[in-house]
Design a protein around this motif. Sequence first.
Motif, PDB file in Angstrom:
ATOM      1  N   VAL A   1       0.843  -1.190   0.000  1.00 64.14           N
ATOM      2  CA  VAL A   1       0.000   0.000   0.000  1.00 64.14           C
ATOM      3  C   VAL A   1       0.876   1.236   0.000  1.00 64.14           C
ATOM      4  O   VAL A   1       2.013   1.212   0.478  1.00 64.14           O
ATOM      5  N   THR A   2       0.335   2.315  -0.551  1.00 64.15           N
ATOM      6  CA  THR A   2       1.043   3.588  -0.620  1.00 64.15           C
ATOM      7  C   THR A   2       0.426   4.560   0.368  1.00 64.15           C
ATOM      8  O   THR A   2      -0.767   4.869   0.276  1.00 64.15           O
ATOM      9  N   ILE A   3       1.249   5.018   1.319  1.00 64.58           N
ATOM     10  CA  ILE A   3       0.773   5.930   2.354  1.00 64.58           C
ATOM     11  C   ILE A   3       1.268   7.330   2.012  1.00 64.58           C
ATOM     12  O   ILE A   3       2.472   7.580   1.959  1.00 64.58           O
ATOM     13  N   GLU A   4       0.314   8.223   1.718  1.00 67.26           N
ATOM     14  CA  GLU A   4       0.642   9.583   1.293  1.00 67.26           C
ATOM     15  C   GLU A   4       1.040  10.436   2.495  1.00 67.26           C
ATOM     16  O   GLU A   4       0.480  10.313   3.586  1.00 67.26           O
ATOM     17  N   GLY A   5       2.024  11.323   2.288  1.00 70.52           N
ATOM     18  CA  GLY A   5       2.426  12.253   3.326  1.00 70.52           C
ATOM     19  C   GLY A   5       1.602  13.523   3.286  1.00 70.52           C
ATOM     20  O   GLY A   5       0.668  13.671   2.491  1.00 70.52           O
ATOM     21  N   GLY A   6       1.937  14.463   4.169  1.00 74.24           N
ATOM     22  CA  GLY A   6       1.275  15.753   4.166  1.00 74.24           C
ATOM     23  C   GLY A   6      -0.072  15.772   4.839  1.00 74.24           C
ATOM     24  O   GLY A   6      -0.867  16.696   4.619  1.00 74.24           O
ATOM     25  N   GLN A   7      -0.413  14.773   5.643  1.00 75.39           N
ATOM     26  CA  GLN A   7      -1.684  14.719   6.355  1.00 75.39           C
ATOM     27  C   GLN A   7      -1.495  13.848   7.586  1.00 75.39           C
ATOM     28  O   GLN A   7      -0.491  13.152   7.714  1.00 75.39           O
ATOM     29  N   PRO A   8      -2.446  13.884   8.540  1.00 73.73           N
ATOM     30  CA  PRO A   8      -2.301  13.031   9.720  1.00 73.73           C
ATOM     31  C   PRO A   8      -2.076  11.578   9.326  1.00 73.73           C
ATOM     32  O   PRO A   8      -2.686  11.068   8.379  1.00 73.73           O
ATOM     33  N   VAL A   9      -1.209  10.902  10.073  1.00 75.73           N
ATOM     34  CA  VAL A   9      -0.800   9.557   9.688  1.00 75.73           C
ATOM     35  C   VAL A   9      -1.975   8.591   9.689  1.00 75.73           C
ATOM     36  O   VAL A   9      -2.097   7.727   8.806  1.00 75.73           O
ATOM     37  N   HIS A  10      -2.873   8.699  10.684  1.00 75.78           N
ATOM     38  CA  HIS A  10      -3.996   7.758  10.725  1.00 75.78           C
ATOM     39  C   HIS A  10      -4.942   7.963   9.535  1.00 75.78           C
ATOM     40  O   HIS A  10      -5.513   7.001   9.019  1.00 75.78           O
ATOM     41  N   VAL A  11      -5.080   9.224   9.062  1.00 73.27           N
ATOM     42  CA  VAL A  11      -5.900   9.490   7.880  1.00 73.27           C
ATOM     43  C   VAL A  11      -5.219   8.913   6.639  1.00 73.27           C
ATOM     44  O   VAL A  11      -5.863   8.303   5.777  1.00 73.27           O
ATOM     45  N   ALA A  12      -3.912   9.081   6.540  1.00 74.36           N
ATOM     46  CA  ALA A  12      -3.173   8.542   5.400  1.00 74.36           C
ATOM     47  C   ALA A  12      -3.274   7.023   5.347  1.00 74.36           C
ATOM     48  O   ALA A  12      -3.453   6.431   4.273  1.00 74.36           O
ATOM     49  N   LEU A  13      -3.170   6.370   6.515  1.00 75.04           N
ATOM     50  CA  LEU A  13      -3.278   4.916   6.549  1.00 75.04           C
ATOM     51  C   LEU A  13      -4.687   4.472   6.168  1.00 75.04           C
ATOM     52  O   LEU A  13      -4.868   3.504   5.405  1.00 75.04           O
ATOM     53  N   GLU A  14      -5.705   5.178   6.671  1.00 73.11           N
ATOM     54  CA  GLU A  14      -7.085   4.851   6.313  1.00 73.11           C
ATOM     55  C   GLU A  14      -7.295   4.940   4.808  1.00 73.11           C
ATOM     56  O   GLU A  14      -7.883   4.039   4.187  1.00 73.11           O
ATOM     57  N   GLN A  15      -6.814   6.021   4.194  1.00 73.98           N
ATOM     58  CA  GLN A  15      -6.987   6.189   2.753  1.00 73.98           C
ATOM     59  C   GLN A  15      -6.221   5.126   1.971  1.00 73.98           C
ATOM     60  O   GLN A  15      -6.698   4.623   0.942  1.00 73.98           O
ATOM     61  N   ALA A  16      -5.035   4.753   2.462  1.00 76.82           N
ATOM     62  CA  ALA A  16      -4.241   3.734   1.773  1.00 76.82           C
ATOM     63  C   ALA A  16      -4.936   2.379   1.802  1.00 76.82           C
ATOM     64  O   ALA A  16      -4.971   1.652   0.805  1.00 76.82           O
ATOM     65  N   LEU A  17      -5.508   2.034   2.967  1.00 75.42           N
ATOM     66  CA  LEU A  17      -6.209   0.749   3.080  1.00 75.42           C
ATOM     67  C   LEU A  17      -7.478   0.750   2.225  1.00 75.42           C
ATOM     68  O   LEU A  17      -7.801  -0.248   1.575  1.00 75.42           O
ATOM     69  N   ARG A  18      -8.197   1.866   2.238  1.00 77.13           N
ATOM     70  CA  ARG A  18      -9.408   1.942   1.428  1.00 77.13           C
ATOM     71  C   ARG A  18      -9.073   1.774  -0.051  1.00 77.13           C
ATOM     72  O   ARG A  18      -9.759   1.060  -0.789  1.00 77.13           O
TER      73      ARG A  18
END
Length: 474
Positions: free
Chosen positions: A15-32
């Motif tokens: 999965v690709t975890i985007e920077g520039g935002q809260p880490v838990h939000v980035a992880l949520e978006q990556a999993l989705r």
Amino acid sequence: MAGDQTNRWVGDALVTIEGGQPVHVALEQALRAAVREGRLRPGDPVPPSRALARDLGVSRWVVTQAYGSLVAEGVLDARTGAGTRVASTSWPTRTPTRAPDRAVRPRPAFDLGPGVPDLRHLPRAAWVSAVRTAVASATAGDLVAPDPRGVPSLRQALADRLAVTRAVLVDADAVVVTHGAADGMTRLARSLRAAGHDSVLVEDPSWPRLRDVAAAAGLHPVPVPVDESGVDSRALVEAAERTGARTALVTPSHQFPVGAALVPARREALVRWARSVDGVIIEDDYDAEFRYDRRPVAALRALAPDRVALVGSWSKTLAPGLGIGWLVPPDDVPAARAGLDVDASAPPSLHQLACAALLTDGGYDRHLRSARARYRRRRAALLAALERWLPGLPVTGLAAGLHVVLGLPPGVDEDRVARLAARRDVRVVPAGRYRVGTSARPPALVVGYGNLVDARLDEAVARLAAAVSEAAPN
């Protein structure tokens, strides 16, 4: 997780975890995204929160927050003793192949669009049981040469149910099983066109699918205005006299999108008109099962079986993908009955037999009772959230169906609100999307509550309120 993005393994998926935002939000978006794109498939386990936090080098709170949001959304399923897995009702495991010029739209995290039921609560166990019954009861005739009008057991079950729930008394031989309401409309429109009809009176505004189907079959749509009492029967008669139209497509039980029920005086006027011109009324009974403040009103066909054709489907009560509906043509209009079986095919016999079993063994009624209670609570929660975040804006529509209409402040562009909401991952539909003619109406949004997890409703409305605020003129 420095930098713009970081690639990490979650189980067997990269999965690709985007920077520039809260880490838990980035992880949520990556999993989705991993679920949506098929890299994590329905039923796949995701690592325990502690293990994933260790692998990613983050606190366990980051992972539990991301998992919690996705569980609330229905993307993940967490069960005691079974760990956390990708939900079986999540997105398809692979993106379907499409023509290059058709972009695949990602599913919004906050779906306030109308017309889609809560598929997370499809009665899967009851459906599996019904399929077993269908396989066991299927005859050779059912499997080799099925009746193009539908298998007898389903037609009888539909006739019985229409008598009890819609006050429609019809012999099973008159019921036609279709591939859905659009298929029923297509058959009717083609028969009427062949008999010389060239136009159809349609409600303005209205759901576009059936009027588009009628147009494709050669019936020109003629708009008739709708108000809080349903379609304007006087305007309908005037439009019929002006154009020569003798067919009308209406939603008397719960007009979409206005959300009104056709009042008795207009019902009677509509029937008088149809009889006076040898006309046909096509009744779209699309969500009559969902009335929350009282029992649903009887179908218009109960008042005039000689002039009213009834079309319906299970797309709102079960799932659009089921692809089964019904058509009851008018008793005394040969033009509407001619050719219904020509070049027509019924849905697969086993699907029909399963639907018959679901109707006769009580599984469908149990599902409906549960769905009504769920949607009643969700509608109340939506109204409370709208009052909290958008106080003073009018909300209209019967306590029925899967949507309400939200009026916007004067001068606010409804299309711009929808675009601004989309940027906030909220889907909502401008009321103008359903208009037929050019008459102006106050700006409004059609807000659905069928396809949204309860835990996300308040945040969805809060994001919508931010979009309305941004769209307001200075």
